[in-house]
Design a protein around this motif. Structure first.
Motif, mmCIF file in Angstrom:
data_model
loop_
_atom_site.group_PDB
_atom_site.id
_atom_site.type_symbol
_atom_site.label_atom_id
_atom_site.label_comp_id
_atom_site.label_asym_id
_atom_site.label_seq_id
_atom_site.Cartn_x
_atom_site.Cartn_y
_atom_site.Cartn_z
ATOM 1 N N GLU A 83 3.986 25.870 -69.572
ATOM 2 C CA GLU A 83 4.206 24.999 -70.737
ATOM 3 C C GLU A 83 2.905 24.675 -71.465
ATOM 4 O O GLU A 83 2.873 23.781 -72.328
ATOM 5 C CB GLU A 83 4.904 23.718 -70.277
ATOM 6 C CG GLU A 83 6.255 23.980 -69.631
ATOM 7 C CD GLU A 83 6.892 22.716 -69.065
ATOM 8 O OE1 GLU A 83 6.827 21.668 -69.738
ATOM 9 O OE2 GLU A 83 7.442 22.779 -67.958
ATOM 10 N N ASN B 223 17.940 16.392 -78.946
ATOM 11 C CA ASN B 223 16.699 17.102 -78.652
ATOM 12 C C ASN B 223 16.861 18.575 -78.994
ATOM 13 O O ASN B 223 17.971 19.107 -78.978
ATOM 14 C CB ASN B 223 16.338 16.937 -77.173
ATOM 15 C CG ASN B 223 14.838 17.004 -76.934
ATOM 16 O OD1 ASN B 223 14.095 17.453 -77.807
ATOM 17 N ND2 ASN B 223 14.390 16.579 -75.769
ATOM 18 N N HIS C 69 18.914 19.956 -70.512
ATOM 19 C CA HIS C 69 17.732 19.255 -71.038
ATOM 20 C C HIS C 69 17.949 17.736 -71.075
ATOM 21 O O HIS C 69 17.882 17.112 -72.136
ATOM 22 C CB HIS C 69 17.430 19.761 -72.458
ATOM 23 C CG HIS C 69 16.024 20.244 -72.637
ATOM 24 N ND1 HIS C 69 15.553 21.387 -72.056
ATOM 25 C CD2 HIS C 69 14.974 19.720 -73.332
ATOM 26 C CE1 HIS C 69 14.304 21.581 -72.391
ATOM 27 N NE2 HIS C 69 13.907 20.572 -73.160
ATOM 28 N N VAL D 28 14.293 22.519 -79.073
ATOM 29 C CA VAL D 28 13.015 23.190 -78.838
ATOM 30 C C VAL D 28 12.725 24.038 -80.064
ATOM 31 O O VAL D 28 13.546 24.871 -80.469
ATOM 32 C CB VAL D 28 13.071 24.079 -77.574
ATOM 33 C CG1 VAL D 28 11.739 24.794 -77.381
ATOM 34 C CG2 VAL D 28 13.409 23.238 -76.347
#
Length: 504
Positions: free
Chosen positions: A217, A269, A328, A271
Protein backbone atom coordinates in the motif's frame (compact mmCIF):
# COMPACT_ATOMS: atom_id res chain seq x y z
CA UNK A 1 -28.25 -13.69 -33.56
CA UNK A 2 -26.18 -14.40 -36.69
CA UNK A 3 -22.42 -15.03 -36.93
CA UNK A 4 -20.72 -15.95 -40.22
CA UNK A 5 -24.03 -17.12 -41.66
CA UNK A 6 -24.85 -19.28 -38.61
CA UNK A 7 -27.85 -18.55 -36.40
CA UNK A 8 -27.79 -18.79 -32.62
CA UNK A 9 -30.39 -18.33 -29.92
CA UNK A 10 -29.28 -17.35 -26.39
CA UNK A 11 -30.03 -19.92 -23.71
CA UNK A 12 -29.79 -20.24 -19.92
CA UNK A 13 -28.70 -17.10 -18.09
CA UNK A 14 -28.11 -15.20 -21.35
CA UNK A 15 -31.70 -15.81 -22.46
CA UNK A 16 -33.14 -14.83 -19.07
CA UNK A 17 -31.08 -11.65 -18.74
CA UNK A 18 -32.16 -10.57 -22.23
CA UNK A 19 -35.79 -11.49 -21.58
CA UNK A 20 -36.01 -9.34 -18.46
CA UNK A 21 -33.57 -6.66 -19.71
CA UNK A 22 -31.21 -7.20 -16.79
CA UNK A 23 -27.50 -6.54 -16.34
CA UNK A 24 -25.32 -8.67 -14.11
CA UNK A 25 -21.80 -9.75 -13.24
CA UNK A 26 -20.44 -11.86 -16.12
CA UNK A 27 -20.92 -15.58 -15.59
CA UNK A 28 -17.98 -17.89 -16.31
CA UNK A 29 -20.10 -19.82 -18.85
CA UNK A 30 -22.44 -18.41 -21.49
CA UNK A 31 -24.71 -20.54 -23.67
CA UNK A 32 -26.48 -20.34 -26.97
CA UNK A 33 -28.12 -22.92 -29.22
CA UNK A 34 -27.38 -23.24 -32.93
CA UNK A 35 -30.18 -23.68 -35.44
CA UNK A 36 -27.80 -25.54 -37.76
CA UNK A 37 -26.59 -28.40 -35.57
CA UNK A 38 -23.19 -26.90 -34.80
CA UNK A 39 -21.59 -27.59 -31.39
CA UNK A 40 -18.43 -25.84 -30.20
CA UNK A 41 -17.01 -23.66 -27.42
CA UNK A 42 -14.64 -20.71 -27.22
CA UNK A 43 -12.52 -20.06 -24.13
CA UNK A 44 -11.02 -16.65 -23.41
CA UNK A 45 -9.65 -15.37 -20.08
CA UNK A 46 -11.33 -18.23 -18.15
CA UNK A 47 -14.74 -17.44 -19.71
CA UNK A 48 -16.44 -20.07 -21.86
CA UNK A 49 -18.89 -19.31 -24.65
CA UNK A 50 -20.53 -22.56 -25.69
CA UNK A 51 -22.80 -23.23 -28.63
CA UNK A 52 -25.07 -26.27 -28.29
CA UNK A 53 -26.73 -28.32 -31.02
CA UNK A 54 -30.38 -27.69 -31.93
CA UNK A 55 -31.74 -30.54 -29.82
CA UNK A 56 -30.52 -28.80 -26.64
CA UNK A 57 -32.96 -25.90 -27.09
CA UNK A 58 -34.98 -25.79 -23.84
CA UNK A 59 -37.99 -23.93 -25.24
CA UNK A 60 -39.39 -20.52 -24.36
CA UNK A 61 -40.42 -21.00 -20.74
CA UNK A 62 -38.51 -19.37 -17.90
CA UNK A 63 -38.38 -22.55 -15.80
CA UNK A 64 -36.81 -24.53 -18.62
CA UNK A 65 -34.10 -21.89 -19.11
CA UNK A 66 -33.43 -21.82 -15.36
CA UNK A 67 -32.94 -25.60 -15.47
CA UNK A 68 -30.68 -25.24 -18.53
CA UNK A 69 -28.66 -22.58 -16.67
CA UNK A 70 -28.11 -24.79 -13.61
CA UNK A 71 -27.11 -27.74 -15.83
CA UNK A 72 -24.69 -25.99 -18.14
CA UNK A 73 -23.95 -22.44 -16.93
CA UNK A 74 -23.58 -23.36 -13.25
CA UNK A 75 -24.97 -21.80 -10.09
CA UNK A 76 -24.70 -18.02 -10.05
CA UNK A 77 -26.61 -16.78 -7.01
CA UNK A 78 -26.25 -13.11 -7.91
CA UNK A 79 -27.88 -13.64 -11.32
CA UNK A 80 -30.52 -15.95 -9.87
CA UNK A 81 -31.68 -13.43 -7.27
CA UNK A 82 -32.04 -10.72 -9.94
CA UNK A 83 -33.93 -13.06 -12.27
CA UNK A 84 -36.22 -14.25 -9.45
CA UNK A 85 -37.20 -10.62 -8.81
CA UNK A 86 -38.79 -10.54 -12.28
CA UNK A 87 -40.18 -14.05 -12.76
CA UNK A 88 -43.94 -14.25 -12.11
CA UNK A 89 -44.52 -16.53 -9.11
CA UNK A 90 -47.30 -18.35 -10.96
CA UNK A 91 -45.00 -19.29 -13.82
CA UNK A 92 -42.30 -20.58 -11.48
CA UNK A 93 -44.83 -22.47 -9.36
CA UNK A 94 -46.30 -24.16 -12.45
CA UNK A 95 -42.84 -25.25 -13.61
CA UNK A 96 -41.85 -26.72 -10.22
CA UNK A 97 -45.19 -28.56 -9.83
CA UNK A 98 -44.72 -30.07 -13.30
CA UNK A 99 -41.49 -31.75 -12.12
CA UNK A 100 -42.20 -32.48 -8.43
CA UNK A 101 -39.25 -34.83 -7.90
CA UNK A 102 -36.81 -33.38 -10.45
CA UNK A 103 -33.50 -32.43 -8.83
CA UNK A 104 -33.16 -29.21 -10.84
CA UNK A 105 -36.74 -28.15 -10.14
CA UNK A 106 -36.16 -28.73 -6.42
CA UNK A 107 -32.93 -26.75 -6.53
CA UNK A 108 -34.64 -23.84 -8.30
CA UNK A 109 -37.43 -23.97 -5.70
CA UNK A 110 -34.88 -24.00 -2.87
CA UNK A 111 -32.78 -21.18 -4.38
CA UNK A 112 -35.89 -19.05 -4.94
CA UNK A 113 -37.02 -19.23 -1.32
CA UNK A 114 -33.44 -19.11 0.00
CA UNK A 115 -32.57 -15.96 -1.94
CA UNK A 116 -35.85 -14.03 -1.87
CA UNK A 117 -37.25 -14.99 1.52
CA UNK A 118 -40.60 -15.58 -0.17
CA UNK A 119 -42.49 -18.88 -0.06
CA UNK A 120 -44.10 -20.39 -3.13
CA UNK A 121 -47.57 -21.97 -2.80
CA UNK A 122 -46.24 -25.52 -3.07
CA UNK A 123 -46.70 -28.32 -0.54
CA UNK A 124 -43.63 -29.81 1.16
CA UNK A 125 -42.16 -32.95 -0.38
CA UNK A 126 -42.89 -35.91 1.92
CA UNK A 127 -40.75 -38.67 0.41
CA UNK A 128 -37.76 -39.32 -1.82
CA UNK A 129 -34.00 -38.93 -1.68
CA UNK A 130 -32.22 -35.74 -0.65
CA UNK A 131 -30.06 -33.91 -3.20
CA UNK A 132 -27.30 -31.40 -2.54
CA UNK A 133 -27.96 -27.72 -3.30
CA UNK A 134 -24.52 -27.64 -4.96
CA UNK A 135 -22.96 -30.64 -6.67
CA UNK A 136 -19.89 -31.33 -4.54
CA UNK A 137 -17.87 -32.53 -7.54
CA UNK A 138 -18.32 -29.10 -9.18
CA UNK A 139 -18.23 -26.71 -6.19
CA UNK A 140 -16.51 -26.36 -2.83
CA UNK A 141 -19.11 -27.03 -0.17
CA UNK A 142 -19.54 -27.44 3.57
CA UNK A 143 -20.18 -30.82 5.12
CA UNK A 144 -23.19 -31.38 7.37
CA UNK A 145 -24.77 -28.13 6.20
CA UNK A 146 -28.28 -29.11 7.23
CA UNK A 147 -31.28 -30.76 5.55
CA UNK A 148 -34.40 -28.93 4.34
CA UNK A 149 -37.26 -31.40 4.32
CA UNK A 150 -39.53 -29.02 2.39
CA UNK A 151 -37.51 -29.52 -0.81
CA UNK A 152 -35.53 -32.59 0.33
CA UNK A 153 -32.39 -30.54 -0.25
CA UNK A 154 -29.09 -30.59 1.67
CA UNK A 155 -27.91 -27.00 2.06
CA UNK A 156 -24.16 -27.30 1.52
CA UNK A 157 -23.59 -23.67 0.48
CA UNK A 158 -20.60 -21.79 1.92
CA UNK A 159 -22.72 -19.04 3.45
CA UNK A 160 -26.08 -17.98 4.76
CA UNK A 161 -28.99 -16.45 2.88
CA UNK A 162 -29.58 -12.70 2.53
CA UNK A 163 -26.15 -12.03 3.99
CA UNK A 164 -22.98 -13.40 2.38
CA UNK A 165 -22.79 -16.60 0.36
CA UNK A 166 -19.82 -16.94 -2.03
CA UNK A 167 -19.52 -19.55 -4.76
CA UNK A 168 -16.18 -21.23 -5.59
CA UNK A 169 -16.05 -23.72 -8.45
CA UNK A 170 -13.78 -26.78 -8.56
CA UNK A 171 -11.74 -25.79 -11.60
CA UNK A 172 -8.95 -27.81 -13.14
CA UNK A 173 -6.38 -25.39 -11.72
CA UNK A 174 -7.75 -25.73 -8.18
CA UNK A 175 -7.79 -29.52 -8.52
CA UNK A 176 -4.04 -29.42 -9.20
CA UNK A 177 -3.33 -27.18 -6.20
CA UNK A 178 -4.42 -29.40 -3.35
CA UNK A 179 -3.96 -27.89 0.11
CA UNK A 180 -2.91 -31.19 1.70
CA UNK A 181 -0.16 -31.52 -0.90
CA UNK A 182 1.01 -27.96 -0.21
CA UNK A 183 1.16 -28.62 3.52
CA UNK A 184 3.21 -31.79 2.93
CA UNK A 185 5.64 -29.85 0.74
CA UNK A 186 6.01 -27.34 3.55
CA UNK A 187 6.60 -30.07 6.14
CA UNK A 188 9.20 -31.73 3.90
CA UNK A 189 11.04 -28.39 3.66
CA UNK A 190 11.06 -27.55 7.36
CA UNK A 191 12.22 -31.02 8.47
CA UNK A 192 15.54 -30.26 6.75
CA UNK A 193 16.35 -27.51 9.27
CA UNK A 194 17.05 -27.60 13.02
CA UNK A 195 14.37 -26.27 15.44
CA UNK A 196 16.56 -23.38 16.61
CA UNK A 197 16.94 -22.10 13.05
CA UNK A 198 13.15 -22.34 12.53
CA UNK A 199 12.55 -20.30 15.68
CA UNK A 200 14.86 -17.58 14.42
CA UNK A 201 13.27 -17.78 10.96
CA UNK A 202 9.79 -17.26 12.45
CA UNK A 203 10.81 -13.96 14.00
CA UNK A 204 12.27 -12.78 10.70
CA UNK A 205 9.23 -13.97 8.68
CA UNK A 206 6.86 -11.98 10.92
CA UNK A 207 8.89 -8.84 10.21
CA UNK A 208 9.07 -9.58 6.50
CA UNK A 209 5.33 -10.20 6.23
CA UNK A 210 4.54 -6.98 8.11
CA UNK A 211 6.94 -4.88 6.03
CA UNK A 212 5.60 -6.35 2.77
CA UNK A 213 1.96 -5.80 3.74
CA UNK A 214 2.62 -2.11 4.38
CA UNK A 215 4.74 -1.77 1.22
CA UNK A 216 1.94 -3.12 -0.98
CA UNK A 217 0.00 0.00 0.00
CA UNK A 218 3.10 2.24 -0.28
CA UNK A 219 3.00 2.99 3.46
CA UNK A 220 6.03 3.62 5.65
CA UNK A 221 4.67 3.10 9.15
CA UNK A 222 6.23 4.13 12.42
CA UNK A 223 7.97 1.39 14.38
CA UNK A 224 5.13 1.21 16.90
CA UNK A 225 2.55 0.34 14.21
CA UNK A 226 4.89 -2.27 12.73
CA UNK A 227 5.35 -3.91 16.13
CA UNK A 228 1.60 -3.94 16.73
CA UNK A 229 0.97 -5.81 13.48
CA UNK A 230 3.79 -8.25 14.28
CA UNK A 231 2.23 -8.89 17.70
CA UNK A 232 -1.13 -9.57 16.06
CA UNK A 233 0.46 -11.96 13.56
CA UNK A 234 2.01 -13.86 16.44
CA UNK A 235 -1.51 -14.38 17.81
CA UNK A 236 -2.96 -15.38 14.41
CA UNK A 237 -2.34 -19.07 14.99
CA UNK A 238 -3.99 -19.08 18.41
CA UNK A 239 -7.02 -16.80 18.24
CA UNK A 240 -9.90 -16.30 15.80
CA UNK A 241 -9.95 -12.67 14.68
CA UNK A 242 -12.98 -13.00 12.39
CA UNK A 243 -15.41 -11.42 14.85
CA UNK A 244 -16.66 -7.85 14.77
CA UNK A 245 -15.02 -6.74 18.03
CA UNK A 246 -11.69 -8.39 17.13
CA UNK A 247 -11.67 -6.86 13.65
CA UNK A 248 -12.29 -3.37 15.05
CA UNK A 249 -9.57 -3.96 17.65
CA UNK A 250 -7.18 -5.08 14.91
CA UNK A 251 -7.99 -2.04 12.76
CA UNK A 252 -7.28 0.25 15.72
CA UNK A 253 -3.88 -1.37 16.25
CA UNK A 254 -2.55 -1.08 12.70
CA UNK A 255 -3.76 2.34 11.47
CA UNK A 256 -2.72 5.84 12.39
CA UNK A 257 -4.48 6.61 15.71
CA UNK A 258 -6.30 9.51 14.06
CA UNK A 259 -8.13 7.08 11.74
CA UNK A 260 -9.32 4.50 14.24
CA UNK A 261 -12.89 3.24 13.73
CA UNK A 262 -15.25 2.30 16.56
CA UNK A 263 -17.68 0.56 14.18
CA UNK A 264 -18.06 -0.19 10.49
CA UNK A 265 -17.81 2.87 8.26
CA UNK A 266 -20.85 5.11 7.86
CA UNK A 267 -19.80 6.87 4.64
CA UNK A 268 -19.67 5.68 1.04
CA UNK A 269 -16.12 4.59 0.25
CA UNK A 270 -14.32 3.94 -3.02
CA UNK A 271 -10.80 3.34 -4.32
CA UNK A 272 -9.59 5.75 -6.96
CA UNK A 273 -7.00 8.29 -7.96
CA UNK A 274 -7.16 11.92 -9.02
CA UNK A 275 -6.41 12.32 -12.74
CA UNK A 276 -6.99 16.10 -12.85
CA UNK A 277 -8.75 18.77 -10.87
CA UNK A 278 -12.17 17.43 -9.84
CA UNK A 279 -11.64 14.32 -12.01
CA UNK A 280 -11.33 10.94 -10.31
CA UNK A 281 -10.44 7.62 -11.93
CA UNK A 282 -12.51 5.05 -10.00
CA UNK A 283 -11.03 1.57 -9.51
CA UNK A 284 -13.43 0.03 -7.01
CA UNK A 285 -16.70 1.02 -5.35
CA UNK A 286 -17.42 -0.42 -1.91
CA UNK A 287 -20.86 -1.49 -0.67
CA UNK A 288 -23.22 1.16 0.62
CA UNK A 289 -22.71 1.79 4.35
CA UNK A 290 -26.35 0.83 5.01
CA UNK A 291 -25.66 -2.62 3.51
CA UNK A 292 -22.49 -3.22 5.54
CA UNK A 293 -23.88 -4.52 8.87
CA UNK A 294 -25.78 -7.33 7.14
CA UNK A 295 -22.92 -8.13 4.75
CA UNK A 296 -20.33 -8.27 7.54
CA UNK A 297 -22.62 -10.36 9.73
CA UNK A 298 -22.94 -12.75 6.79
CA UNK A 299 -19.17 -12.82 6.23
CA UNK A 300 -18.52 -13.72 9.87
CA UNK A 301 -21.27 -16.37 9.88
CA UNK A 302 -19.90 -17.81 6.64
CA UNK A 303 -16.45 -17.99 8.26
CA UNK A 304 -17.89 -19.98 11.17
CA UNK A 305 -19.81 -22.22 8.77
CA UNK A 306 -16.67 -23.04 6.75
CA UNK A 307 -14.59 -23.46 9.89
CA UNK A 308 -16.99 -26.15 11.14
CA UNK A 309 -17.81 -27.57 7.69
CA UNK A 310 -14.43 -29.09 6.79
CA UNK A 311 -13.77 -26.70 3.89
CA UNK A 312 -10.27 -26.61 2.37
CA UNK A 313 -8.18 -24.04 4.33
CA UNK A 314 -7.12 -22.14 1.20
CA UNK A 315 -10.69 -22.00 -0.14
CA UNK A 316 -11.86 -20.80 3.29
CA UNK A 317 -9.13 -18.15 3.47
CA UNK A 318 -9.79 -16.92 -0.08
CA UNK A 319 -13.54 -16.53 0.48
CA UNK A 320 -13.22 -14.66 3.78
CA UNK A 321 -10.06 -12.61 3.22
CA UNK A 322 -10.99 -11.44 -0.28
CA UNK A 323 -14.61 -11.10 0.81
CA UNK A 324 -13.45 -8.77 3.58
CA UNK A 325 -11.44 -6.50 1.31
CA UNK A 326 -14.30 -6.29 -1.21
CA UNK A 327 -16.72 -5.32 1.58
CA UNK A 328 -14.17 -2.72 2.79
CA UNK A 329 -15.83 -2.19 6.19
CA UNK A 330 -13.37 0.39 7.56
CA UNK A 331 -12.13 3.76 6.41
CA UNK A 332 -8.50 2.60 6.57
CA UNK A 333 -6.55 -0.64 7.06
CA UNK A 334 -8.78 -2.94 4.98
CA UNK A 335 -5.95 -4.28 2.79
CA UNK A 336 -3.69 -5.11 5.72
CA UNK A 337 -6.54 -6.85 7.57
CA UNK A 338 -7.42 -8.75 4.38
CA UNK A 339 -3.87 -10.14 4.22
CA UNK A 340 -3.82 -10.73 7.98
CA UNK A 341 -6.98 -12.85 7.72
CA UNK A 342 -5.23 -15.14 5.24
CA UNK A 343 -2.68 -15.98 7.96
CA UNK A 344 -5.32 -16.21 10.65
CA UNK A 345 -7.47 -18.73 8.76
CA UNK A 346 -4.60 -20.81 7.36
CA UNK A 347 -3.15 -21.13 10.85
CA UNK A 348 -6.46 -21.94 12.57
CA UNK A 349 -7.27 -24.55 9.91
CA UNK A 350 -3.93 -26.33 10.33
CA UNK A 351 -2.53 -25.42 6.91
CA UNK A 352 0.62 -23.89 8.41
CA UNK A 353 2.91 -26.20 10.41
CA UNK A 354 3.24 -25.16 14.06
CA UNK A 355 6.04 -22.69 14.67
CA UNK A 356 6.00 -21.29 11.14
CA UNK A 357 4.17 -18.70 9.04
CA UNK A 358 3.83 -18.00 5.33
CA UNK A 359 5.05 -14.57 4.13
CA UNK A 360 2.26 -14.42 1.53
CA UNK A 361 2.39 -10.60 1.33
CA UNK A 362 6.03 -10.81 0.23
CA UNK A 363 4.98 -12.96 -2.73
CA UNK A 364 2.10 -10.59 -3.54
CA UNK A 365 4.57 -7.69 -3.42
CA UNK A 366 6.90 -9.50 -5.84
CA UNK A 367 3.99 -10.35 -8.18
CA UNK A 368 1.95 -7.12 -8.23
CA UNK A 369 0.29 -7.81 -11.60
CA UNK A 370 -1.07 -11.15 -10.35
CA UNK A 371 -2.27 -9.62 -7.08
CA UNK A 372 -3.95 -6.72 -8.88
CA UNK A 373 -5.59 -9.18 -11.30
CA UNK A 374 -7.05 -11.14 -8.37
CA UNK A 375 -8.73 -7.95 -7.14
CA UNK A 376 -9.72 -6.56 -10.52
CA UNK A 377 -11.45 -9.76 -11.67
CA UNK A 378 -14.25 -8.67 -9.32
CA UNK A 379 -13.84 -4.89 -9.15
CA UNK A 380 -13.75 -4.15 -12.90
CA UNK A 381 -17.04 -5.78 -13.99
CA UNK A 382 -18.67 -4.49 -10.79
CA UNK A 383 -18.06 -0.88 -11.90
CA UNK A 384 -20.33 -1.42 -14.89
CA UNK A 385 -23.28 -2.23 -12.60
CA UNK A 386 -23.10 0.75 -10.23
CA UNK A 387 -24.77 4.09 -10.82
CA UNK A 388 -22.98 6.79 -8.85
CA UNK A 389 -22.24 10.48 -8.75
CA UNK A 390 -19.36 12.41 -7.23
CA UNK A 391 -19.71 15.69 -5.37
CA UNK A 392 -17.33 18.62 -5.69
CA UNK A 393 -15.23 17.36 -2.78
CA UNK A 394 -15.14 13.79 -4.07
CA UNK A 395 -18.02 12.46 -1.95
CA UNK A 396 -19.66 9.54 -3.70
CA UNK A 397 -23.35 8.68 -3.75
CA UNK A 398 -24.41 5.26 -5.07
CA UNK A 399 -27.87 5.56 -6.57
CA UNK A 400 -28.91 1.96 -7.29
CA UNK A 401 -29.24 -1.24 -5.25
CA UNK A 402 -25.91 -3.10 -5.36
CA UNK A 403 -25.99 -5.37 -2.29
CA UNK A 404 -26.54 -8.64 -4.20
CA UNK A 405 -23.26 -8.32 -6.12
CA UNK A 406 -21.33 -8.36 -2.83
CA UNK A 407 -23.56 -10.99 -1.20
CA UNK A 408 -23.19 -13.63 -3.89
CA UNK A 409 -19.69 -13.31 -5.33
CA UNK A 410 -18.13 -16.00 -7.49
CA UNK A 411 -14.70 -16.10 -5.85
CA UNK A 412 -13.13 -18.82 -7.99
CA UNK A 413 -10.55 -16.44 -9.47
CA UNK A 414 -9.51 -15.27 -6.01
CA UNK A 415 -9.17 -18.86 -4.75
CA UNK A 416 -6.99 -19.76 -7.74
CA UNK A 417 -4.81 -16.69 -7.15
CA UNK A 418 -4.38 -17.39 -3.44
CA UNK A 419 -3.40 -21.01 -4.12
CA UNK A 420 -0.73 -19.73 -6.52
CA UNK A 421 0.56 -17.21 -3.97
CA UNK A 422 0.76 -19.86 -1.25
CA UNK A 423 2.47 -22.36 -3.56
CA UNK A 424 5.10 -19.73 -4.44
CA UNK A 425 5.45 -18.83 -0.76
CA UNK A 426 6.24 -22.43 0.17
CA UNK A 427 8.31 -23.41 -2.84
CA UNK A 428 10.26 -20.16 -3.29
CA UNK A 429 9.98 -17.58 -0.49
CA UNK A 430 10.17 -20.00 2.42
CA UNK A 431 12.98 -22.02 0.87
CA UNK A 432 14.91 -18.83 0.15
CA UNK A 433 14.60 -17.49 3.69
CA UNK A 434 15.43 -20.76 5.43
CA UNK A 435 18.38 -21.37 3.09
CA UNK A 436 19.66 -17.86 3.74
CA UNK A 437 19.63 -18.41 7.50
CA UNK A 438 21.25 -21.84 7.20
CA UNK A 439 23.95 -20.34 4.96
CA UNK A 440 24.43 -17.53 7.47
CA UNK A 441 24.98 -19.99 10.32
CA UNK A 442 27.56 -21.92 8.32
CA UNK A 443 29.31 -18.74 7.21
CA UNK A 444 29.32 -17.29 10.72
CA UNK A 445 30.92 -20.45 12.13
CA UNK A 446 33.56 -20.41 9.38
CA UNK A 447 34.42 -16.75 10.14
CA UNK A 448 34.60 -17.46 13.89
CA UNK A 449 37.16 -20.17 13.13
CA UNK A 450 39.27 -17.52 11.39
CA UNK A 451 38.93 -14.70 13.93
CA UNK A 452 36.97 -14.42 17.16
CA UNK A 453 35.11 -11.14 16.82
CA UNK A 454 31.68 -9.88 18.06
CA UNK A 455 28.48 -11.15 16.37
CA UNK A 456 27.62 -7.57 15.44
CA UNK A 457 30.75 -7.26 13.33
CA UNK A 458 30.28 -10.70 11.77
CA UNK A 459 26.75 -9.72 10.74
CA UNK A 460 28.04 -6.49 9.25
CA UNK A 461 30.88 -8.22 7.40
CA UNK A 462 28.53 -10.78 5.80
CA UNK A 463 26.02 -8.09 4.86
CA UNK A 464 28.65 -5.83 3.25
CA UNK A 465 30.21 -8.71 1.33
CA UNK A 466 26.83 -9.89 -0.03
CA UNK A 467 26.17 -6.35 -1.22
CA UNK A 468 29.44 -6.41 -3.18
CA UNK A 469 29.44 -9.85 -4.84
CA UNK A 470 31.15 -11.58 -1.94
CA UNK A 471 34.03 -9.14 -1.41
CA UNK A 472 34.60 -6.26 1.03
CA UNK A 473 35.24 -2.93 -0.67
CA UNK A 474 38.36 -0.97 0.21
CA UNK A 475 36.28 1.87 1.63
CA UNK A 476 34.18 -0.41 3.85
CA UNK A 477 37.30 -2.19 5.08
CA UNK A 478 38.90 1.12 6.00
CA UNK A 479 35.73 2.30 7.77
CA UNK A 480 34.87 -0.85 9.73
CA UNK A 481 37.51 -3.59 9.48
CA UNK A 482 40.92 -1.90 9.39
CA UNK A 483 42.07 -4.33 12.13
CA UNK A 484 41.96 -7.34 9.76
CA UNK A 485 45.13 -8.68 8.15
CA UNK A 486 45.11 -9.31 4.40
CA UNK A 487 45.18 -13.07 5.02
CA UNK A 488 42.24 -12.91 7.46
CA UNK A 489 40.26 -10.76 5.03
CA UNK A 490 40.89 -13.15 2.14
CA UNK A 491 39.88 -16.21 4.19
CA UNK A 492 36.72 -14.46 5.47
CA UNK A 493 35.70 -13.42 1.96
CA UNK A 494 36.19 -17.01 0.81
CA UNK A 495 33.96 -18.17 3.67
CA UNK A 496 31.17 -15.82 2.54
CA UNK A 497 31.46 -16.90 -1.11
CA UNK A 498 31.42 -20.56 -0.19
CA UNK A 499 28.56 -20.14 2.30
CA UNK A 500 26.34 -18.33 -0.20
CA UNK A 501 27.52 -20.06 -3.42
CA UNK A 502 28.97 -16.87 -4.85
CA UNK A 503 31.54 -17.26 -7.65
CA UNK A 504 35.18 -16.64 -6.89
Amino acid sequence: METNGLYFRPAGYTYLLEKFALAGMPNWHGSSVSTTGTNYSKIQDSFVDEVFRTQYWPGNKVGDHLEFALKYDGVNLGLLVRIFEHVPQEELTEYIKSKPIGKYARRIWFFYEFLTGKQLPIDDITSGNYVDALESNKYYTVQNGGKFQRYRIVNNLLGLKAAFCPIIRRTEKLAQLDSADLRKKCEDIVTKYPPELLRRALSYLYKKETKSSFEIEHIKPKASRTEKLITSLELAGKEDFCEKERLIELQNRIVDPRFKDSDYRISQNYVGQTAAYQKEVIHFICPKPDDLPNLMLGLIESHKRMKEGNVSPVIHAAAIAYGFVFLHPFEDGNGRIHRFLIHNILSLQGMVPRGLMFPVSAVMLKNPADYDASLESFSRPLLQLIDYRLGEMGQMTVENDTACWYQYMDMTAQAEALYEFIAKTIEEELVEELSFLANYDNTKKAIQDIIDMPDRLIDLFIQLCLQNNGSLSVRKRSAHFDFLTDEELSLMEQAVKKGYNRPD
